[in-house]
Design a protein around this motif. Structure first.
Motif, PDB file in Angstrom:
ATOM      1  N   ASN A 149      40.948  23.121  29.265  1.00  0.00           N
ATOM      2  CA  ASN A 149      40.186  22.346  28.286  1.00  0.00           C
ATOM      3  C   ASN A 149      38.691  22.331  28.564  1.00  0.00           C
ATOM      4  O   ASN A 149      37.903  22.005  27.675  1.00  0.00           O
ATOM      5  CB  ASN A 149      40.711  20.904  28.239  1.00  0.00           C
ATOM      6  N   THR A 150      38.289  22.656  29.761  1.00  0.00           N
ATOM      7  CA  THR A 150      36.865  22.566  30.102  1.00  0.00           C
ATOM      8  C   THR A 150      36.146  23.911  30.088  1.00  0.00           C
ATOM      9  O   THR A 150      35.006  23.998  29.637  1.00  0.00           O
ATOM     10  CB  THR A 150      36.714  21.926  31.497  1.00  0.00           C
ATOM     11  N   ASN A 151      36.779  24.966  30.580  1.00  0.00           N
ATOM     12  CA  ASN A 151      36.105  26.258  30.715  1.00  0.00           C
ATOM     13  C   ASN A 151      37.025  27.400  30.300  1.00  0.00           C
ATOM     14  O   ASN A 151      38.242  27.224  30.150  1.00  0.00           O
ATOM     15  CB  ASN A 151      35.672  26.496  32.170  1.00  0.00           C
ATOM     16  N   THR A 152      36.444  28.580  30.142  1.00  0.00           N
ATOM     17  CA  THR A 152      37.238  29.804  30.060  1.00  0.00           C
ATOM     18  C   THR A 152      37.964  29.968  31.388  1.00  0.00           C
ATOM     19  O   THR A 152      37.370  29.836  32.464  1.00  0.00           O
ATOM     20  CB  THR A 152      36.339  31.031  29.822  1.00  0.00           C
ATOM     21  N   THR A 153      39.250  30.228  31.322  1.00  0.00           N
ATOM     22  CA  THR A 153      40.067  30.246  32.536  1.00  0.00           C
ATOM     23  C   THR A 153      40.613  31.640  32.787  1.00  0.00           C
ATOM     24  O   THR A 153      41.178  32.269  31.893  1.00  0.00           O
ATOM     25  CB  THR A 153      41.234  29.247  32.427  1.00  0.00           C
ATOM     26  N   ILE A 154      40.458  32.103  34.022  1.00  0.00           N
ATOM     27  CA  ILE A 154      40.953  33.425  34.417  1.00  0.00           C
ATOM     28  C   ILE A 154      41.803  33.269  35.675  1.00  0.00           C
ATOM     29  O   ILE A 154      41.352  32.728  36.688  1.00  0.00           O
ATOM     30  CB  ILE A 154      39.797  34.404  34.705  1.00  0.00           C
ATOM     31  N   VAL A 155      43.045  33.744  35.603  1.00  0.00           N
ATOM     32  CA  VAL A 155      43.927  33.790  36.769  1.00  0.00           C
ATOM     33  C   VAL A 155      43.735  35.144  37.446  1.00  0.00           C
ATOM     34  O   VAL A 155      43.814  36.194  36.790  1.00  0.00           O
ATOM     35  CB  VAL A 155      45.399  33.597  36.365  1.00  0.00           C
ATOM     36  N   VAL A 156      43.477  35.136  38.737  1.00  0.00           N
ATOM     37  CA  VAL A 156      43.236  36.371  39.481  1.00  0.00           C
ATOM     38  C   VAL A 156      44.391  36.587  40.465  1.00  0.00           C
ATOM     39  O   VAL A 156      44.699  35.714  41.281  1.00  0.00           O
ATOM     40  CB  VAL A 156      41.904  36.306  40.252  1.00  0.00           C
ATOM     41  N   GLY A 157      45.017  37.742  40.374  1.00  0.00           N
ATOM     42  CA  GLY A 157      46.115  38.041  41.279  1.00  0.00           C
ATOM     43  C   GLY A 157      46.714  39.399  40.984  1.00  0.00           C
ATOM     44  O   GLY A 157      46.308  40.079  40.033  1.00  0.00           O
ATOM     45  N   GLU A 158      47.680  39.795  41.807  1.00  0.00           N
ATOM     46  CA  GLU A 158      48.332  41.098  41.646  1.00  0.00           C
ATOM     47  C   GLU A 158      49.803  40.984  41.273  1.00  0.00           C
ATOM     48  O   GLU A 158      50.405  41.965  40.846  1.00  0.00           O
ATOM     49  CB  GLU A 158      48.206  41.901  42.943  1.00  0.00           C
ATOM     50  N   ASP A 159      50.384  39.808  41.444  1.00  0.00           N
ATOM     51  CA  ASP A 159      51.806  39.633  41.165  1.00  0.00           C
ATOM     52  C   ASP A 159      52.035  39.537  39.667  1.00  0.00           C
ATOM     53  O   ASP A 159      51.506  38.642  38.996  1.00  0.00           O
ATOM     54  CB  ASP A 159      52.319  38.367  41.862  1.00  0.00           C
ATOM     55  N   VAL A 160      52.840  40.441  39.120  1.00  0.00           N
ATOM     56  CA  VAL A 160      53.091  40.463  37.683  1.00  0.00           C
ATOM     57  C   VAL A 160      53.820  39.207  37.230  1.00  0.00           C
ATOM     58  O   VAL A 160      53.774  38.850  36.045  1.00  0.00           O
ATOM     59  CB  VAL A 160      53.890  41.733  37.300  1.00  0.00           C
ATOM     60  N   ASP A 161      54.478  38.492  38.148  1.00  0.00           N
ATOM     61  CA  ASP A 161      55.134  37.234  37.779  1.00  0.00           C
ATOM     62  C   ASP A 161      54.130  36.247  37.178  1.00  0.00           C
ATOM     63  O   ASP A 161      54.478  35.448  36.298  1.00  0.00           O
ATOM     64  CB  ASP A 161      55.803  36.600  38.992  1.00  0.00           C
ATOM     65  N   LEU A 179      43.435  38.557  35.465  1.00  0.00           N
ATOM     66  CA  LEU A 179      42.684  39.675  36.035  1.00  0.00           C
ATOM     67  C   LEU A 179      43.490  40.286  37.172  1.00  0.00           C
ATOM     68  O   LEU A 179      43.793  39.607  38.162  1.00  0.00           O
ATOM     69  CB  LEU A 179      41.329  39.198  36.544  1.00  0.00           C
ATOM     70  N   LYS A 180      43.844  41.549  37.027  1.00  0.00           N
ATOM     71  CA  LYS A 180      44.586  42.263  38.059  1.00  0.00           C
ATOM     72  C   LYS A 180      43.623  43.236  38.747  1.00  0.00           C
ATOM     73  O   LYS A 180      43.310  44.302  38.210  1.00  0.00           O
ATOM     74  CB  LYS A 180      45.754  43.040  37.434  1.00  0.00           C
ATOM     75  N   PRO A 181      43.127  42.883  39.936  1.00  0.00           N
ATOM     76  CA  PRO A 181      42.119  43.713  40.604  1.00  0.00           C
ATOM     77  C   PRO A 181      42.649  45.099  40.957  1.00  0.00           C
ATOM     78  O   PRO A 181      43.828  45.269  41.292  1.00  0.00           O
ATOM     79  CB  PRO A 181      41.794  42.910  41.870  1.00  0.00           C
ATOM     80  N   GLY A 182      41.781  46.064  40.879  1.00  0.00           N
ATOM     81  CA  GLY A 182      42.151  47.429  41.226  1.00  0.00           C
ATOM     82  C   GLY A 182      41.946  47.698  42.702  1.00  0.00           C
ATOM     83  O   GLY A 182      41.421  46.868  43.452  1.00  0.00           O
ATOM     84  N   LYS A 183      42.375  48.880  43.101  1.00  0.00           N
ATOM     85  CA  LYS A 183      42.206  49.295  44.494  1.00  0.00           C
ATOM     86  C   LYS A 183      42.262  50.802  44.554  1.00  0.00           C
ATOM     87  O   LYS A 183      43.138  51.422  43.939  1.00  0.00           O
ATOM     88  CB  LYS A 183      43.305  48.674  45.373  1.00  0.00           C
ATOM     89  N   THR A 188      40.671  48.091  37.836  1.00  0.00           N
ATOM     90  CA  THR A 188      40.858  46.677  37.529  1.00  0.00           C
ATOM     91  C   THR A 188      41.195  46.525  36.050  1.00  0.00           C
ATOM     92  O   THR A 188      40.581  47.169  35.189  1.00  0.00           O
ATOM     93  CB  THR A 188      39.595  45.882  37.866  1.00  0.00           C
ATOM     94  N   LYS A 189      42.182  45.672  35.744  1.00  0.00           N
ATOM     95  CA  LYS A 189      42.601  45.469  34.359  1.00  0.00           C
ATOM     96  C   LYS A 189      42.626  43.987  34.020  1.00  0.00           C
ATOM     97  O   LYS A 189      42.939  43.153  34.860  1.00  0.00           O
ATOM     98  CB  LYS A 189      43.984  46.085  34.127  1.00  0.00           C
ATOM     99  N   MET A 190      42.302  43.714  32.755  1.00  0.00           N
ATOM    100  CA  MET A 190      42.304  42.341  32.264  1.00  0.00           C
ATOM    101  C   MET A 190      43.340  42.208  31.159  1.00  0.00           C
ATOM    102  O   MET A 190      43.409  43.031  30.236  1.00  0.00           O
ATOM    103  CB  MET A 190      40.921  41.956  31.731  1.00  0.00           C
ATOM    104  N   TYR A 191      44.165  41.174  31.261  1.00  0.00           N
ATOM    105  CA  TYR A 191      45.152  40.857  30.233  1.00  0.00           C
ATOM    106  C   TYR A 191      44.917  39.422  29.784  1.00  0.00           C
ATOM    107  O   TYR A 191      44.122  38.687  30.369  1.00  0.00           O
ATOM    108  CB  TYR A 191      46.576  41.002  30.775  1.00  0.00           C
TER     109      TYR A 191
END
Length: 434
Positions: A149-161, A179-183, A188-191
């Motif tokens: 409710n306050t900001n744009t929210t981004i979850v950062v992680g690699e687990d598809v769960d 955000l799924k960081p690349g290596k 790196t990909k954003m969904y």
């Protein structure tokens, strides 16, 4: 193939048993069958958006900070069986650790101390930290919902769960990004929580669809991929009712098993008029044998006894993702040596009658190539030539404790089934050898 008359009327009953040491469609020799979870990301559409980082809240999965270290108990056990544990070492944030990262984090005491140290450093940098003792996926998504409710929210992680729970739990009028960081060579990909554009009917039921087709705590099915199930769900409107049962906290075991079985039958292409997974298992076997090809048991549907335990675990996992607390020992799990193990089935691997009717026609000492010894059985009175007396494969009155292995399993899981339908063939082979 030839089938003895005594088996002909009971063959369908035999298929209520796995006819193998474990349910082959759900388990292999190591444990639960697993699918490549990352492949599910191909079902989601990447987004390309400009993010204003001055007005953005990032919710970071702690497992990602630990460089792909999975904090789930089952994964921890798998790692520690492959890696020799390093000794406990007292360390501080100024020390250079001599062991490699994998060995360091395989030691639970070191890992716990490192997590505590990392948490303190993050708090000192004015970064809010939440810590849980078990799987943190639900906490990550709950926190993202709180901050939406306050900001744009981004979850950062690699687990598809995380992406699965995000898709299933975020209302359609909201968007939270993942955000799924690349290596190395991986970009790196954003969904987003609305990225499942190709499977619109699946979106609200992604937690169920992911769990029933295999996740960290449930088995994948042999040669039954997630994408095919998603496509089936889009076509079969009647399956939506099955999925909704698993998201309802008040669903009874009977309702869960009835609807879960209906879904599994649809996965295996059963006609709608068939409501028994054991019957469809038998009919699938009959259909496959028409071409005179060897039947691979792992390709057949699992027995109802194994399916029920799988469905219990699916229901439990969906409820966990919905942040509902259940006792896992009531839902397909058993506590052994202070850790939870999946209940594979409550049935014996094969009926006793079938075991007692496995016999051989060998005339040359009953060596390993013949039915009884190949299956780990002693010859008996029904063996046509030796009759369990005049051969080397008879049971001794005493057990050699130095050579007897109580954990020894039959090398060929399909053994019992093959013997019940091919039992008469060896006699002809013996005669030809003579």
């Amino acid at each position: 193939m030839s089938i003895t008359k005594s088996f002909e009327d009971e063959l369908q009953t035999f298929f209520k048993y796995e006819l193998a040491p474990h349910p082959l469609s759900l388990f292999d020799a190591i444990g639960m069958r697993k699918t490549q979870k990352s492949a599910i990301c191909d079902c989601f559409q990447c987004v390309n958006v400009e993010i204003d980082n001055t007005n953005t809240t990032h919710i970071i999965d702690g497992g990602y900070l630990l460089h792909r270290v999975d904090i789930k108990v089952a994964e921890q056990r798998r790692r520690t069986t492959k890696i020799s544990l390093s000794s406990d070492v007292l360390f501080d944030r100024f020390m250079t650790v001599s062991t490699n990262q994998q060995q360091f984090l395989a030691n639970t005491h070191k890992k716990s101390r490192f997590i505590s140290m990392l948490s303190e450093e993050l708090k000192a940098a004015d970064i809010f930290v939440k810590q849980v003792n078990n799987d943190a996926d639900v906490l990550v998504i709950e926190t993202a919902l709180e901050k939406f409710n306050t900001n744009t929210t981004i979850v950062v992680g690699e687990d598809v769960d995380l992406l699965i729970i995000l898709t299933a739990r975020i209302p359609t009028d909201r968007i939270i990004y993942f955000l799924k960081p690349g290596k190395a060579q991986i970009k790196t990909k954003m969904y987003s929580s609305q990225s499942l554009t190709s499977y619109t009917k699946c979106q609200a039921h992604m937690s169920f669809l992911h769990a029933i087709t295999g996740c960290d705590t449930t088995s994948a099915f042999f040669k039954r991929g997630k994408t095919k199930v998603f496509k089936l769900f889009e076509k079969r409107h009647d399956l939506i009712d099955c999925a909704e049962v698993f998201t309802n906290i008040g669903s009874s075991p009977d309702i869960i098993l009835t609807n879960g079985t209906r879904f599994l039958l649809a996965m295996y292409g059963a006609p709608k008029k068939i409501d028994s997974i054991d019957k469809h298992r038998f009919l699938s076997f009959v259909k496959n044998t028409r071409s005179n090809k060897r039947v691979q048991l792992s390709c057949l549907p699992q027995t109802s006894a194994a399916a029920y335990q799988h469905l219990y675990r699916v229901y439990y996992q969906v409820q966990v993702w919905l942040d509902n607390e259940l006792d896992p020992e009531n839902w397909g799990w058993v506590l052994k040596d202070k850790s939870l193990e999946p209940i594979q089935t409550l049935f014996l691997p094969t009926p006793e009658k079938l075991l007692n009717t496995i016999f051989c026609n060998c005339k040359k000492g009953c060596n390993y190539n013949y039915f009884c010894k190949k299956g780990g059985l002693f010859c008996s009175q029904v063996c046509s030539n030796c009759q369990g007396k005049s051969c080397s494969n008879i049971e001794s009155n005493t057990t050699d404790e130095d050579t007897y292995d109580i954990n020894e399993e039959i090398s060929d899981p399909s053994f019992f089934l093959e013997q019940s339908i091919e039992i008469q063939q060896q006699g002809g082979e013996e005669e030809s050898e003579e």
